[in-house]
Design a protein around this motif. Sequence first.
Motif, PDB file in Angstrom:
ATOM      1  N   PHE A   1     -14.120   2.363   8.894  1.00 31.76           N
ATOM      2  CA  PHE A   1     -12.751   2.873   8.906  1.00 31.76           C
ATOM      3  C   PHE A   1     -12.688   4.261   8.287  1.00 31.76           C
ATOM      4  O   PHE A   1     -11.910   5.104   8.731  1.00 31.76           O
ATOM      5  CB  PHE A   1     -11.809   1.885   8.209  1.00 31.76           C
ATOM      6  N   LEU A   2     -13.516   4.507   7.273  1.00 30.30           N
ATOM      7  CA  LEU A   2     -13.650   5.869   6.744  1.00 30.30           C
ATOM      8  C   LEU A   2     -14.197   6.790   7.826  1.00 30.30           C
ATOM      9  O   LEU A   2     -13.687   7.894   8.036  1.00 30.30           O
ATOM     10  CB  LEU A   2     -14.589   5.886   5.537  1.00 30.30           C
ATOM     11  N   ALA A   3     -15.253   6.339   8.506  1.00 26.11           N
ATOM     12  CA  ALA A   3     -15.883   7.164   9.540  1.00 26.11           C
ATOM     13  C   ALA A   3     -14.896   7.474  10.663  1.00 26.11           C
ATOM     14  O   ALA A   3     -14.805   8.629  11.109  1.00 26.11           O
ATOM     15  CB  ALA A   3     -17.119   6.461  10.098  1.00 26.11           C
ATOM     16  N   LEU A   4     -14.176   6.478  11.110  1.00 27.32           N
ATOM     17  CA  LEU A   4     -13.229   6.690  12.206  1.00 27.32           C
ATOM     18  C   LEU A   4     -12.200   7.752  11.840  1.00 27.32           C
ATOM     19  O   LEU A   4     -11.988   8.708  12.587  1.00 27.32           O
ATOM     20  CB  LEU A   4     -12.532   5.374  12.577  1.00 27.32           C
ATOM     21  N   GLU A   5     -11.575   7.597  10.686  1.00 28.84           N
ATOM     22  CA  GLU A   5     -10.540   8.547  10.299  1.00 28.84           C
ATOM     23  C   GLU A   5     -11.109   9.935  10.046  1.00 28.84           C
ATOM     24  O   GLU A   5     -10.576  10.937  10.526  1.00 28.84           O
ATOM     25  CB  GLU A   5      -9.797   8.056   9.057  1.00 28.84           C
ATOM     26  N   TYR A   6     -12.208  10.024   9.324  1.00 26.38           N
ATOM     27  CA  TYR A   6     -12.749  11.331   8.989  1.00 26.38           C
ATOM     28  C   TYR A   6     -13.292  12.048  10.220  1.00 26.38           C
ATOM     29  O   TYR A   6     -13.123  13.257  10.379  1.00 26.38           O
ATOM     30  CB  TYR A   6     -13.820  11.222   7.914  1.00 26.38           C
ATOM     31  N   LEU A   7     -13.934  11.307  11.130  1.00 25.07           N
ATOM     32  CA  LEU A   7     -14.439  11.940  12.351  1.00 25.07           C
ATOM     33  C   LEU A   7     -13.301  12.346  13.275  1.00 25.07           C
ATOM     34  O   LEU A   7     -13.397  13.358  13.968  1.00 25.07           O
ATOM     35  CB  LEU A   7     -15.433  11.030  13.066  1.00 25.07           C
ATOM     36  N   GLU A   8     -12.204  11.594  13.280  1.00 21.38           N
ATOM     37  CA  GLU A   8     -11.033  12.022  14.055  1.00 21.38           C
ATOM     38  C   GLU A   8     -10.482  13.335  13.508  1.00 21.38           C
ATOM     39  O   GLU A   8     -10.079  14.205  14.272  1.00 21.38           O
ATOM     40  CB  GLU A   8      -9.943  10.947  14.046  1.00 21.38           C
ATOM     41  N   CYS A   9     -10.455  13.467  12.199  1.00 27.15           N
ATOM     42  CA  CYS A   9      -9.982  14.716  11.590  1.00 27.15           C
ATOM     43  C   CYS A   9     -10.892  15.880  11.956  1.00 27.15           C
ATOM     44  O   CYS A   9     -10.410  16.969  12.281  1.00 27.15           O
ATOM     45  CB  CYS A   9      -9.905  14.573  10.069  1.00 27.15           C
ATOM     46  N   VAL A  10     -12.189  15.645  11.921  1.00 30.04           N
ATOM     47  CA  VAL A  10     -13.150  16.684  12.316  1.00 30.04           C
ATOM     48  C   VAL A  10     -12.936  17.063  13.777  1.00 30.04           C
ATOM     49  O   VAL A  10     -12.918  18.242  14.129  1.00 30.04           O
ATOM     50  CB  VAL A  10     -14.603  16.216  12.068  1.00 30.04           C
ATOM     51  N   ALA A  11     -12.750  16.064  14.635  1.00 35.04           N
ATOM     52  CA  ALA A  11     -12.548  16.329  16.061  1.00 35.04           C
ATOM     53  C   ALA A  11     -11.284  17.149  16.290  1.00 35.04           C
ATOM     54  O   ALA A  11     -11.272  18.072  17.111  1.00 35.04           O
ATOM     55  CB  ALA A  11     -12.478  15.016  16.837  1.00 35.04           C
ATOM     56  N   ALA A  12     -10.233  16.840  15.566  1.00 38.58           N
ATOM     57  CA  ALA A  12      -8.981  17.578  15.726  1.00 38.58           C
ATOM     58  C   ALA A  12      -9.113  19.023  15.251  1.00 38.58           C
ATOM     59  O   ALA A  12      -8.457  19.921  15.773  1.00 38.58           O
ATOM     60  CB  ALA A  12      -7.863  16.878  14.958  1.00 38.58           C
ATOM     61  N   PHE A  13      -9.970  19.257  14.293  1.00 39.31           N
ATOM     62  CA  PHE A  13     -10.148  20.576  13.701  1.00 39.31           C
ATOM     63  C   PHE A  13     -11.093  21.456  14.507  1.00 39.31           C
ATOM     64  O   PHE A  13     -10.988  22.673  14.493  1.00 39.31           O
ATOM     65  CB  PHE A  13     -10.688  20.405  12.277  1.00 39.31           C
TER      66      PHE A  13
ATOM     67  N   PHE B   1       0.863  -1.177   0.000  1.00 32.51           N
ATOM     68  CA  PHE B   1       0.000   0.000   0.000  1.00 32.51           C
ATOM     69  C   PHE B   1       0.896   1.222   0.000  1.00 32.51           C
ATOM     70  O   PHE B   1       1.770   1.368   0.858  1.00 32.51           O
ATOM     71  CB  PHE B   1      -0.899   0.015   1.238  1.00 32.51           C
ATOM     72  N   GLY B   2       0.690   2.104  -0.965  1.00 36.29           N
ATOM     73  CA  GLY B   2       1.509   3.301  -1.066  1.00 36.29           C
ATOM     74  C   GLY B   2       0.686   4.567  -0.947  1.00 36.29           C
ATOM     75  O   GLY B   2      -0.388   4.688  -1.540  1.00 36.29           O
ATOM     76  N   TYR B   3       1.207   5.476  -0.153  1.00 32.00           N
ATOM     77  CA  TYR B   3       0.611   6.800  -0.009  1.00 32.00           C
ATOM     78  C   TYR B   3       1.674   7.697   0.599  1.00 32.00           C
ATOM     79  O   TYR B   3       2.698   7.236   1.099  1.00 32.00           O
ATOM     80  CB  TYR B   3      -0.637   6.749   0.887  1.00 32.00           C
ATOM     81  N   TRP B   4       1.440   8.980   0.561  1.00 31.45           N
ATOM     82  CA  TRP B   4       2.353   9.910   1.219  1.00 31.45           C
ATOM     83  C   TRP B   4       2.535   9.506   2.686  1.00 31.45           C
ATOM     84  O   TRP B   4       1.669   8.874   3.269  1.00 31.45           O
ATOM     85  CB  TRP B   4       1.808  11.338   1.149  1.00 31.45           C
ATOM     86  N   ALA B   5       3.604   9.913   3.277  1.00 28.32           N
ATOM     87  CA  ALA B   5       3.905   9.591   4.676  1.00 28.32           C
ATOM     88  C   ALA B   5       3.136  10.519   5.616  1.00 28.32           C
ATOM     89  O   ALA B   5       3.690  11.162   6.504  1.00 28.32           O
ATOM     90  CB  ALA B   5       5.407   9.679   4.929  1.00 28.32           C
ATOM     91  N   VAL B   6       1.825  10.586   5.387  1.00 26.26           N
ATOM     92  CA  VAL B   6       0.878  11.315   6.230  1.00 26.26           C
ATOM     93  C   VAL B   6      -0.382  10.466   6.299  1.00 26.26           C
ATOM     94  O   VAL B   6      -0.532   9.496   5.550  1.00 26.26           O
ATOM     95  CB  VAL B   6       0.531  12.717   5.656  1.00 26.26           C
ATOM     96  N   ARG B   7      -1.302  10.834   7.182  1.00 26.69           N
ATOM     97  CA  ARG B   7      -2.546  10.062   7.291  1.00 26.69           C
ATOM     98  C   ARG B   7      -3.405  10.255   6.049  1.00 26.69           C
ATOM     99  O   ARG B   7      -3.650   9.315   5.314  1.00 26.69           O
ATOM    100  CB  ARG B   7      -3.300  10.483   8.547  1.00 26.69           C
ATOM    101  N   GLY B   8      -3.926  11.439   5.848  1.00 22.99           N
ATOM    102  CA  GLY B   8      -4.665  11.793   4.653  1.00 22.99           C
ATOM    103  C   GLY B   8      -5.648  10.754   4.155  1.00 22.99           C
ATOM    104  O   GLY B   8      -6.304  10.053   4.927  1.00 22.99           O
ATOM    105  N   LEU B   9      -5.766  10.655   2.840  1.00 22.63           N
ATOM    106  CA  LEU B   9      -6.721   9.744   2.205  1.00 22.63           C
ATOM    107  C   LEU B   9      -6.307   8.276   2.320  1.00 22.63           C
ATOM    108  O   LEU B   9      -7.110   7.395   2.054  1.00 22.63           O
ATOM    109  CB  LEU B   9      -6.899  10.122   0.725  1.00 22.63           C
ATOM    110  N   GLY B  10      -5.088   8.034   2.723  1.00 19.28           N
ATOM    111  CA  GLY B  10      -4.622   6.655   2.859  1.00 19.28           C
ATOM    112  C   GLY B  10      -4.916   6.013   4.194  1.00 19.28           C
ATOM    113  O   GLY B  10      -4.922   4.784   4.310  1.00 19.28           O
ATOM    114  N   GLU B  11      -5.170   6.799   5.202  1.00 18.85           N
ATOM    115  CA  GLU B  11      -5.296   6.248   6.554  1.00 18.85           C
ATOM    116  C   GLU B  11      -6.451   5.269   6.739  1.00 18.85           C
ATOM    117  O   GLU B  11      -6.278   4.263   7.428  1.00 18.85           O
ATOM    118  CB  GLU B  11      -5.369   7.371   7.590  1.00 18.85           C
TER     119      GLU B  11
END
Length: 185
Positions: free
Chosen positions: A157-169, A5-15
């Motif tokens: 898994f989409l919900a977890l990551e996206y809601l974590e991003c919302v919470a952080a923001f 699995f390849g993606y930038w070394a950030v969470r982003g769309l790959g997490e």
Amino acid sequence: MPLEFGYWAVRGLGEPSRLLLRYTETEWTDAAVPLTDEGMNSWFQEKKANLGLDFPNLPYLLDGDVKLTQSLAVIRYLGRKFGLSPSEADIAKGDVFEQYLVEVRTALSKAAYSSADKFEELKAGFISKLPVRVEEVAKFIGAGPYALGDKITYVDFLALEYLECVAAFSLNISRVALLLTTSTE
């Protein structure tokens, strides 16, 4: 041969895909591309054109003869591969929630990646809509424990990551945090 699995070394769309792979305890290679000149040169000048991808892009997934790009195509494939797709009865409901989450993520990204002169205005607009969005998600999940009921799916898994991003923001994250706690128990 393990999945790659390849993606930038950030969470982003790959997490979300990384979370799903960790959850399934799959042997896989995280081909994270560093956000450095060297990493970007390696991806854009060497690796991108040489993986045999129909639409070379990040994220990508290599699984034997299967070679995919696009974040949603990858996580949907992983969901099918590991039995984490919605049931036949829940496919449409899962599609709707998936796309709702993408819409929320896109709105967040517009604010987060805006120019400095627009940031505060876009952030305030996003946060002002957040209570309604969080209530919509809470209503959709209902008794859960997962987005589509008793069975975890790739959509969780989409919900977890996206809601974590919302919470952080967001400055007021209590309801989002409660959703995250409930969905991961």
